[in-house]
Design a protein around this motif. Structure first.
Motif, PDB file in Angstrom:
ATOM      1  N   THR A 146       0.696  -1.149   0.026  1.00 45.87           N
ATOM      2  CA  THR A 146       0.070   0.097  -0.096  1.00 45.87           C
ATOM      3  C   THR A 146       0.757   1.034  -0.032  1.00 45.87           C
ATOM      4  OG1 THR A 146      -0.147   0.387   2.416  1.00 45.87           O
ATOM      5  CG2 THR A 146      -1.994  -1.067   1.342  1.00 45.87           C
ATOM      6  N   THR A 147       0.341   2.271  -0.631  1.00 44.30           N
ATOM      7  CA  THR A 147       0.978   3.658  -0.814  1.00 44.30           C
ATOM      8  C   THR A 147      -0.089   4.571  -0.415  1.00 44.30           C
ATOM      9  OG1 THR A 147       2.691   4.787  -1.545  1.00 44.30           O
ATOM     10  CG2 THR A 147       0.650   4.059  -3.034  1.00 44.30           C
ATOM     11  N   ASP A 148       0.348   5.900  -0.071  1.00 41.28           N
ATOM     12  CA  ASP A 148      -0.479   7.005   0.205  1.00 41.28           C
ATOM     13  C   ASP A 148      -0.473   7.989  -0.855  1.00 41.28           C
ATOM     14  OD1 ASP A 148      -1.311   6.035   2.655  1.00 41.28           O
ATOM     15  OD2 ASP A 148       0.212   7.068   3.855  1.00 41.28           O
ATOM     16  N   LEU A 149      -1.664   8.184  -1.430  1.00 42.86           N
ATOM     17  CA  LEU A 149      -1.836   9.338  -2.389  1.00 42.86           C
ATOM     18  C   LEU A 149      -2.636  10.484  -1.962  1.00 42.86           C
ATOM     19  CD1 LEU A 149      -2.232   7.344  -5.579  1.00 42.86           C
ATOM     20  CD2 LEU A 149      -0.060   7.867  -4.671  1.00 42.86           C
ATOM     21  N   THR A 150      -2.379  11.734  -2.590  1.00 40.60           N
ATOM     22  CA  THR A 150      -3.278  12.831  -2.109  1.00 40.60           C
ATOM     23  C   THR A 150      -4.065  13.268  -3.518  1.00 40.60           C
ATOM     24  OG1 THR A 150      -1.772  13.604  -0.646  1.00 40.60           O
ATOM     25  CG2 THR A 150      -3.422  15.185  -1.373  1.00 40.60           C
ATOM     26  N   TYR A 151      -5.430  13.436  -3.470  1.00 38.79           N
ATOM     27  CA  TYR A 151      -6.239  13.722  -4.673  1.00 38.79           C
ATOM     28  C   TYR A 151      -6.782  15.292  -4.046  1.00 38.79           C
ATOM     29  CZ  TYR A 151      -6.050   9.056  -6.073  1.00 38.79           C
ATOM     30  OH  TYR A 151      -5.398   7.815  -6.494  1.00 38.79           O
ATOM     31  N   CYS A 152      -6.848  16.087  -5.241  1.00 32.56           N
ATOM     32  CA  CYS A 152      -7.130  17.485  -4.880  1.00 32.56           C
ATOM     33  C   CYS A 152      -8.416  17.835  -6.037  1.00 32.56           C
ATOM     34  CB  CYS A 152      -5.860  18.457  -5.400  1.00 32.56           C
ATOM     35  SG  CYS A 152      -4.369  18.042  -4.371  1.00 32.56           S
ATOM     36  N   ASN A 153      -9.140  18.512  -5.334  1.00 33.26           N
ATOM     37  CA  ASN A 153     -10.078  19.329  -6.551  1.00 33.26           C
ATOM     38  C   ASN A 153     -10.159  20.764  -5.797  1.00 33.26           C
ATOM     39  OD1 ASN A 153     -11.910  19.523  -4.042  1.00 33.26           O
ATOM     40  ND2 ASN A 153     -13.069  17.623  -4.548  1.00 33.26           N
ATOM     41  N   ARG A 154     -10.961  21.680  -6.239  1.00 31.70           N
ATOM     42  CA  ARG A 154     -10.877  22.968  -5.945  1.00 31.70           C
ATOM     43  C   ARG A 154     -11.252  23.384  -4.526  1.00 31.70           C
ATOM     44  NH1 ARG A 154     -15.794  22.814  -8.925  1.00 31.70           N
ATOM     45  NH2 ARG A 154     -17.590  24.045  -8.062  1.00 31.70           N
ATOM     46  N   HIS A 155     -12.020  22.238  -3.789  1.00 31.26           N
ATOM     47  CA  HIS A 155     -12.456  22.390  -2.336  1.00 31.26           C
ATOM     48  C   HIS A 155     -11.464  21.931  -1.192  1.00 31.26           C
ATOM     49  CE1 HIS A 155     -16.175  23.840  -4.201  1.00 31.26           C
ATOM     50  NE2 HIS A 155     -16.397  22.755  -4.761  1.00 31.26           N
ATOM     51  N   GLU A 156     -10.669  20.875  -1.750  1.00 29.25           N
ATOM     52  CA  GLU A 156      -9.934  20.196  -0.757  1.00 29.25           C
ATOM     53  C   GLU A 156      -8.889  19.120  -1.317  1.00 29.25           C
ATOM     54  OE1 GLU A 156     -12.725  17.507   1.485  1.00 29.25           O
ATOM     55  OE2 GLU A 156     -13.338  16.487  -0.106  1.00 29.25           O
ATOM     56  N   LYS A 157      -8.058  18.902  -0.407  1.00 27.81           N
ATOM     57  CA  LYS A 157      -7.162  17.827  -0.595  1.00 27.81           C
ATOM     58  C   LYS A 157      -7.321  16.593   0.333  1.00 27.81           C
ATOM     59  CE  LYS A 157      -2.891  20.654  -1.733  1.00 27.81           C
ATOM     60  NZ  LYS A 157      -1.377  20.918  -1.571  1.00 27.81           N
ATOM     61  N   ARG A 158      -7.386  15.644  -0.206  1.00 24.42           N
ATOM     62  CA  ARG A 158      -7.771  14.558   0.497  1.00 24.42           C
ATOM     63  C   ARG A 158      -6.774  13.079   0.330  1.00 24.42           C
ATOM     64  NH1 ARG A 158     -10.163  10.203  -2.127  1.00 24.42           N
ATOM     65  NH2 ARG A 158     -11.088  10.754  -4.132  1.00 24.42           N
ATOM     66  N   GLY A 159      -6.458  12.559   1.552  1.00 27.69           N
ATOM     67  CA  GLY A 159      -5.450  11.392   1.396  1.00 27.69           C
ATOM     68  C   GLY A 159      -6.361  10.103   1.013  1.00 27.69           C
ATOM     69  N   ALA A 160      -5.617   9.283   0.390  1.00 24.75           N
ATOM     70  CA  ALA A 160      -6.224   8.011  -0.032  1.00 24.75           C
ATOM     71  C   ALA A 160      -5.203   6.816  -0.219  1.00 24.75           C
ATOM     72  CB  ALA A 160      -6.728   7.891  -1.363  1.00 24.75           C
ATOM     73  N   THR A 161      -5.364   5.799   0.463  1.00 23.39           N
ATOM     74  CA  THR A 161      -4.499   4.352   0.283  1.00 23.39           C
ATOM     75  C   THR A 161      -4.676   3.801  -1.036  1.00 23.39           C
ATOM     76  OG1 THR A 161      -4.547   4.354   3.057  1.00 23.39           O
ATOM     77  CG2 THR A 161      -3.950   2.430   1.536  1.00 23.39           C
ATOM     78  N   GLU A 162      -3.674   3.720  -1.560  1.00 24.27           N
ATOM     79  CA  GLU A 162      -3.616   2.863  -2.859  1.00 24.27           C
ATOM     80  C   GLU A 162      -3.110   1.543  -2.842  1.00 24.27           C
ATOM     81  OE1 GLU A 162      -4.431   3.543  -7.153  1.00 24.27           O
ATOM     82  OE2 GLU A 162      -4.946   4.688  -5.631  1.00 24.27           O
ATOM     83  N   LEU A 163      -3.626   0.586  -3.383  1.00 23.69           N
ATOM     84  CA  LEU A 163      -2.832  -0.685  -3.598  1.00 23.69           C
ATOM     85  C   LEU A 163      -1.918  -0.678  -4.585  1.00 23.69           C
ATOM     86  CD1 LEU A 163      -5.919  -3.367  -3.035  1.00 23.69           C
ATOM     87  CD2 LEU A 163      -3.617  -3.105  -1.872  1.00 23.69           C
ATOM     88  N   ILE A 164      -0.986  -1.312  -4.450  1.00 23.71           N
ATOM     89  CA  ILE A 164       0.230  -1.550  -5.255  1.00 23.71           C
ATOM     90  C   ILE A 164       0.463  -2.971  -5.308  1.00 23.71           C
ATOM     91  CG2 ILE A 164       2.698  -1.047  -6.056  1.00 23.71           C
ATOM     92  CD1 ILE A 164       0.990   1.412  -6.205  1.00 23.71           C
ATOM     93  N   ILE A 165       0.261  -3.605  -6.569  1.00 24.78           N
ATOM     94  CA  ILE A 165       0.233  -5.225  -6.653  1.00 24.78           C
ATOM     95  C   ILE A 165       1.474  -5.362  -7.838  1.00 24.78           C
ATOM     96  CG2 ILE A 165      -0.880  -7.345  -6.760  1.00 24.78           C
ATOM     97  CD1 ILE A 165      -3.622  -5.851  -5.902  1.00 24.78           C
TER      98      ILE A 165
END
Length: 322
Positions: free
Chosen positions: A289-308
């Protein structure tokens, strides 16, 4: 029946444009993986694969990873494929009819009226579809091409972010010409409108003697139907897992973190065997797993991504846990 259209190579901006050495995609793609570029850079170096002969993206989308690795000289060539006819048309035109697409972007009328026209009818020719893809991508919320996404700024355009706020013509044109140059040099080896299974079969038939790495970035398990015009249902996710578990060539897969995805691959995570060439045995991919950050004009949010992956060696600076 999928159309197999293989192609092989032989108004002022609102912000100051400045060229740089990094090649970024002209597309703003939902779930885009530009954040994974450092992972792939180190992955190739860790496995002594630079420059790699061939990097394959069967779900090309925005193609952010391929473009960076090409421009950095870490890979010699890439194959891009996407089943979405608009996304395929974009890559075809960007690579092989670059100046046509440049001309269409240079004269684009970036208005709500044009957005509605293209949303209702993206056209029939590759040129028309490529323009519609890029226009709608740069003017729709989060770059989403799927029909539920509205225009940036809303239908009343009352937000401080108007429909043209991400349509930097000079920068988009610069990126398009960089892509066209790579295709002219033969470094974008092919652009295909084929599904993942057909793409893999074609690459294995034509490039089996090349050092190659597949990067699979399929539609999200959750919310896929809200984000992609060509979303997956469970049987397609299961079929993809079967394909990858039996694929002998090196591959990396990224997914949104979800228990069902983990269950598709978990049975193989306890294997300890290794094989020559740095691959785990067929049927025994590793889950990370790794952590990514997704952004839009309102906020940044973290997400856990699977790497297989079926590679033994991964750069652990980017990994939370295995």
């Amino acid at each position: 029946m999928h159309t197999d259209n293989t192609q092989q190579a032989s108004s002022p901006s609102r912000r100051q444009f400045s060229a740089n050495t990094e090649l970024r995609s002209p597309l703003r793609y939902p779930g885009g993986k530009r954040q994974l570029v450092p992972f792939f850079v180190d992955l190739l170096k860790l496995n002594d694969q630079t420059p790699l002969d061939l990097f394959v993206e069967p779900f090309a989308g925005g193609g952010a990873v391929s473009l960076h690795l090409l421009e950095a000289g870490l890979i010699e060539r890439t194959v891009l494929a996407d089943l979405d006819p608009l996304v395929y048309a974009f890559w075809h035109q960007a690579c092989f009819k670059t100046e046509q697409l440049v001309a269409d972007i240079a004269t684009a009328d970036v208005t709500l009226e044009e957005w509605h026209k293209l949303r209702a009818n993206p056209g029939k020719t590759l040129r028309e579809k490529a323009y519609a893809c890029l226009f709608l991508n740069r003017t729709s919320y989060s770059g989403i091409l799927q029909g539920r996404a509205g225009p940036i700024g809303g239908q009343r355009q009352q937000s401080k972010y108007k429909i043209d706020c991400r349509f930097y013509k000079e920068e988009i044109i610069h990126r398009l010409r960089q892509i066209g140059r790579l295709a002219t040099e033969g470094r974008i080896a092919a652009v295909r409108r084929t599904d993942v299974h057909t793409t893999v079969r074609w690459v294995e038939e034509n490039y089996s003697q090349s050092r190659r790495l597949y990067y699979f970035d399929p539609p999200f398990w959750e919310k896929g139907e809200r984000l992609y015009r060509k979303a997956f249902r469970r049987p397609q996710h299961e079929r993809l897992a079967k394909l990858l578990i039996n694929l002998q060539a090196p591959w990396v897969l990224s997914y949104d973190y979800h228990d069902e995805i983990i269950d598709l691959y978990r049975a193989s995570t306890d294997a300890n065997g290794r094989t020559p060439g740095g691959l785990v045995p067929a049927g025994t991919p590793r889950l990370h797993t790794t952590d990514l950050t997704y952004c839009n004009r309102h906020e940044k949010r973290g997400a856990t991504e699977l790497i297989i992956t079926n590679l033994n060696n991964v750069p652990h600076d980017y990994i939370n846990r295995t």
